[in-house]
Design a protein around this motif. Structure first.
Motif, PDB file in Angstrom:
ATOM      1  N   MET A 353       0.834  -1.206   0.000  1.00 51.59           N
ATOM      2  CA  MET A 353       0.000   0.000   0.000  1.00 51.59           C
ATOM      3  C   MET A 353       0.864   1.250   0.000  1.00 51.59           C
ATOM      4  O   MET A 353       1.864   1.330   0.707  1.00 51.59           O
ATOM      5  CB  MET A 353      -0.916   0.005   1.223  1.00 51.59           C
ATOM      6  CG  MET A 353      -1.837  -1.208   1.329  1.00 51.59           C
ATOM      7  SD  MET A 353      -3.035  -1.309  -0.020  1.00 51.59           S
ATOM      8  CE  MET A 353      -3.970   0.201   0.264  1.00 51.59           C
ATOM      9  N   HIS A 354       0.443   2.245  -0.808  1.00 53.49           N
ATOM     10  CA  HIS A 354       1.142   3.522  -0.899  1.00 53.49           C
ATOM     11  C   HIS A 354       0.169   4.663  -0.602  1.00 53.49           C
ATOM     12  O   HIS A 354      -1.021   4.562  -0.916  1.00 53.49           O
ATOM     13  CB  HIS A 354       1.724   3.721  -2.304  1.00 53.49           C
ATOM     14  CG  HIS A 354       2.882   2.816  -2.619  1.00 53.49           C
ATOM     15  ND1 HIS A 354       2.760   1.455  -2.735  1.00 53.49           N
ATOM     16  CD2 HIS A 354       4.196   3.100  -2.854  1.00 53.49           C
ATOM     17  CE1 HIS A 354       3.938   0.929  -3.025  1.00 53.49           C
ATOM     18  NE2 HIS A 354       4.820   1.899  -3.103  1.00 53.49           N
ATOM     19  N   PRO A 355       0.646   5.775  -0.041  1.00 56.95           N
ATOM     20  CA  PRO A 355      -0.227   6.925   0.199  1.00 56.95           C
ATOM     21  C   PRO A 355      -0.503   7.737  -1.063  1.00 56.95           C
ATOM     22  O   PRO A 355      -1.372   8.599  -1.069  1.00 56.95           O
ATOM     23  CB  PRO A 355       0.554   7.753   1.228  1.00 56.95           C
ATOM     24  CG  PRO A 355       1.980   7.366   1.024  1.00 56.95           C
ATOM     25  CD  PRO A 355       1.977   5.945   0.577  1.00 56.95           C
ATOM     26  N   ALA A 356       0.260   7.489  -2.127  1.00 58.14           N
ATOM     27  CA  ALA A 356       0.046   8.157  -3.407  1.00 58.14           C
ATOM     28  C   ALA A 356       0.306   7.135  -4.512  1.00 58.14           C
ATOM     29  O   ALA A 356       0.887   6.075  -4.279  1.00 58.14           O
ATOM     30  CB  ALA A 356       0.984   9.358  -3.568  1.00 58.14           C
ATOM     31  N   THR A 357      -0.127   7.437  -5.720  1.00 52.12           N
ATOM     32  CA  THR A 357      -0.006   6.487  -6.831  1.00 52.12           C
ATOM     33  C   THR A 357       1.450   6.111  -7.084  1.00 52.12           C
ATOM     34  O   THR A 357       2.280   6.986  -7.346  1.00 52.12           O
ATOM     35  CB  THR A 357      -0.603   7.083  -8.112  1.00 52.12           C
ATOM     36  OG1 THR A 357      -1.985   7.368  -7.897  1.00 52.12           O
ATOM     37  CG2 THR A 357      -0.460   6.115  -9.282  1.00 52.12           C
ATOM     38  N   PRO A 358       1.784   4.809  -7.012  1.00 54.80           N
ATOM     39  CA  PRO A 358       3.135   4.381  -7.373  1.00 54.80           C
ATOM     40  C   PRO A 358       3.255   4.302  -8.889  1.00 54.80           C
ATOM     41  O   PRO A 358       2.412   3.692  -9.555  1.00 54.80           O
ATOM     42  CB  PRO A 358       3.249   2.995  -6.729  1.00 54.80           C
ATOM     43  CG  PRO A 358       1.843   2.483  -6.682  1.00 54.80           C
ATOM     44  CD  PRO A 358       0.941   3.688  -6.555  1.00 54.80           C
ATOM     45  N   SER A 359       4.289   4.923  -9.438  1.00 55.52           N
ATOM     46  CA  SER A 359       4.424   5.002 -10.891  1.00 55.52           C
ATOM     47  C   SER A 359       5.473   4.065 -11.448  1.00 55.52           C
ATOM     48  O   SER A 359       5.467   3.756 -12.643  1.00 55.52           O
ATOM     49  CB  SER A 359       4.779   6.438 -11.299  1.00 55.52           C
ATOM     50  OG  SER A 359       5.983   6.827 -10.654  1.00 55.52           O
ATOM     51  N   CYS A 360       6.406   3.602 -10.602  1.00 49.52           N
ATOM     52  CA  CYS A 360       7.540   2.851 -11.129  1.00 49.52           C
ATOM     53  C   CYS A 360       8.106   1.929 -10.051  1.00 49.52           C
ATOM     54  O   CYS A 360       7.977   2.193  -8.853  1.00 49.52           O
ATOM     55  CB  CYS A 360       8.629   3.799 -11.646  1.00 49.52           C
ATOM     56  SG  CYS A 360       9.062   5.106 -10.480  1.00 49.52           S
ATOM     57  N   ILE A 361       8.744   0.840 -10.509  1.00 46.50           N
ATOM     58  CA  ILE A 361       9.280  -0.186  -9.609  1.00 46.50           C
ATOM     59  C   ILE A 361      10.637  -0.638 -10.133  1.00 46.50           C
ATOM     60  O   ILE A 361      10.839  -0.758 -11.334  1.00 46.50           O
ATOM     61  CB  ILE A 361       8.361  -1.436  -9.554  1.00 46.50           C
ATOM     62  CG1 ILE A 361       6.887  -1.057  -9.532  1.00 46.50           C
ATOM     63  CG2 ILE A 361       8.700  -2.324  -8.376  1.00 46.50           C
ATOM     64  CD1 ILE A 361       5.960  -2.239  -9.794  1.00 46.50           C
ATOM     65  N   ALA A 362      11.567  -0.899  -9.213  1.00 39.05           N
ATOM     66  CA  ALA A 362      12.852  -1.501  -9.580  1.00 39.05           C
ATOM     67  C   ALA A 362      13.221  -2.532  -8.523  1.00 39.05           C
ATOM     68  O   ALA A 362      13.018  -2.312  -7.329  1.00 39.05           O
ATOM     69  CB  ALA A 362      13.942  -0.439  -9.686  1.00 39.05           C
ATOM     70  N   THR A 363      13.757  -3.656  -8.972  1.00 37.12           N
ATOM     71  CA  THR A 363      14.198  -4.701  -8.048  1.00 37.12           C
ATOM     72  C   THR A 363      15.718  -4.682  -7.936  1.00 37.12           C
ATOM     73  O   THR A 363      16.418  -4.202  -8.826  1.00 37.12           O
ATOM     74  CB  THR A 363      13.746  -6.091  -8.523  1.00 37.12           C
ATOM     75  OG1 THR A 363      14.225  -6.312  -9.855  1.00 37.12           O
ATOM     76  CG2 THR A 363      12.232  -6.193  -8.510  1.00 37.12           C
ATOM     77  N   SER A 364      16.205  -5.216  -6.826  1.00 38.61           N
ATOM     78  CA  SER A 364      17.644  -5.280  -6.588  1.00 38.61           C
ATOM     79  C   SER A 364      18.213  -6.555  -7.195  1.00 38.61           C
ATOM     80  O   SER A 364      17.702  -7.650  -6.945  1.00 38.61           O
ATOM     81  CB  SER A 364      17.939  -5.256  -5.084  1.00 38.61           C
ATOM     82  OG  SER A 364      19.269  -5.611  -4.823  1.00 38.61           O
TER      83      SER A 364
END
Length: 430
Positions: A353-364
């Motif tokens: 859950m995020h307080p604002a729209t998540p736009s992007c993701i990166a994994t390690s």
């Protein structure tokens, strides 16, 4: 059983770890008022480490953020039940390393060229910066905003040049070759990719650098090889548009056609990626505004599986390096987790859950459990997939400006958005 001197009630605990810092197998009686700090001190003391290493602790799939007593009360665990607690190296607080100002929004970033950063901007330019924050290359590639850029892997023998693949609102993708061997790097666009009738949303490469995927608002996914043809594969349009393209597309930029088109989405496609790992070779995943995640057999062009997640239009998609988990960012302020090891997967297996729209993701790449997300509130968040109730830590990149892109290589995280680009460092974790 090792018992620790304390007037506070204690609980039996066995420690496990996947780190090199292993304890001998034994049961500890841990005071119930202990929290992460005291547990970390215990591990360090028991191992007699020359330099202290901070550890975090995982209990029943959740990172311990309270005392053992509070955790036990919340979970209803019995006094005599031995707890198995896994410890791993803590992530150090992220550090801002540098800022790379841009006059326009940065929609995509890449840290995949050693000692360099690549940015794609709404002004249609690709830019290359070195680690000293110097702008070493500025190439005007598209006539409209660029939405995505990726570095096409090259043979180890080719150390002099790289191919950058970019997608744009101008209905095309481009392949641009940059030369790094000279004192002054140069760039030349060598091919343009023609299929889509609406703005492109993403472009991605496979691990070998032989194929690309484009996604578009027209609901289509294009499959392309990365070879540069000797002749044009696509004719110029007729009429006014043809005259316009003549002015903007030199003859040496070869027009490529796709080798396949993937059709199944019923709304705009936000992202399409090749599946990770040799066992999944030939598969791809996509997500879109039809609130679905789809699995494709690229060679046959067949959609093999569709996961419907109602009322969750999706903006970005990524896969963990081990190929076990898909993550999709959505406009409902969540990142959906899809565990691909679950047979007959038909819905998400968890959410962040995020307080604002998540736009992007990166994994390690170095730690299969860690993920960074960027959101419209200007904040980047670090998550651990073993415990997604809340972010491990968050760091504000900008005030009042959206984060639009993130890439993570080693301990370097590149973040792009309405404020340009920033470089952060994340160290530790596993």
């Amino acid at each position: 059983m090792a018992s620790l001197p304390s007037a506070v009630p204690s609980h039996p605990v066995v420690f496990t770890t996947q780190t090199p810092y292993t304890l001998p197998s034994q049961k500890f009686m841990i005071p119930l008022d202990w929290k992460r700090y005291q547990l970390s001190q215990l591990i360090n003391k028991a191992l007699d480490l020359p330099k202290p290493i901070p550890f975090d602790f995982l209990v029943h799939g959740e990172i311990l953020r309270t005392s053992l007593l509070e955790w036990r009360t919340e979970k209803g665990v019995g006094e005599e039940d031995t707890l198995e607690i896994e410890y791993f190296e803590s992530v150090m607080p992220p550090q801002r390393m540098s800022e790379l100002p841009h006059e326009d929004w940065v929609s995509s970033v890449s840290c995949r060229i050693p000692q360099h950063f690549v940015t794609a901007s709404y002004d249609g330019h690709l830019r290359l910066f070195d680690y000293s924050q110097n702008l070493v290359l500025d190439a005007s590639v598209h006539q409209s905003p660029i939405t995505s850029v990726c570095i096409v892997p090259s043979p180890p023998s080719d150390t002099e040049s790289r191919i950058l693949a970019s997608s744009s609102h101008d209905l095309t993708a481009c392949l641009t070759r940059i030369y790094l061997d000279s004192e002054t790097p140069t760039a030349s666009t060598v091919a343009s990719l023609h299929l889509h009738t609406s703005p492109l949303s993403s472009i991605s490469t496979d691990a070998s650098g032989s194929h690309l995927l484009t996604s578009s608002w027209d609901g289509l996914i294009g499959v392309w090889d990365t070879s540069i043809p000797d002749d044009h594969q696509v004719n110029l349009e007729r009429g006014d548009d043809r005259k316009k393209r003549r002015k903007t597309a030199p003859a040496n930029i070869k027009r490529k056609a796709p080798i396949a088109v993937l059709k199944s989405h019923t709304a705009r496609v936000s992202k399409a990626i090749f599946a990770a790992g040799e066992p999944a070779k030939g598969k791809a995943y996509s997500c879109g505004f039809d609130s679905t995640v789809r699995t494709w057999d690229v060679e046959s062009g067949v959609c093999m599986n569709t996961i419907n997640v109602p009322e969750r239009p999706m903006l970005d998609l990524t896969e963990t390096p081990d190929g076990n988990v898909l993550l999709a960012a959505s406009t409902d302020r969540t990142v959906s987790i899809f565990d691909l090891r679950v047979s007959s997967l038909s819905s998400s297996t968890g959410v962040m859950m995020h307080p604002a729209t998540p736009s992007c993701i990166a994994t390690s790449e170095s730690g299969k459990n860690q993920v960074v997300t960027g959101s419209y509130d200007g904040v980047a968040r670090l998550w651990d997939l073993r415990s997604t109730k809340g972010a491990v830590t968050s760091f504000r990149v900008w005030d009042g400006m959206k984060v639009l892109a993130v890439d993570w290589v080693g301990d370097v995280v590149g973040i792009g958005g309405e404020g340009g680009m920033e470089v952060w460092r994340i160290a530790g974790g596993s």
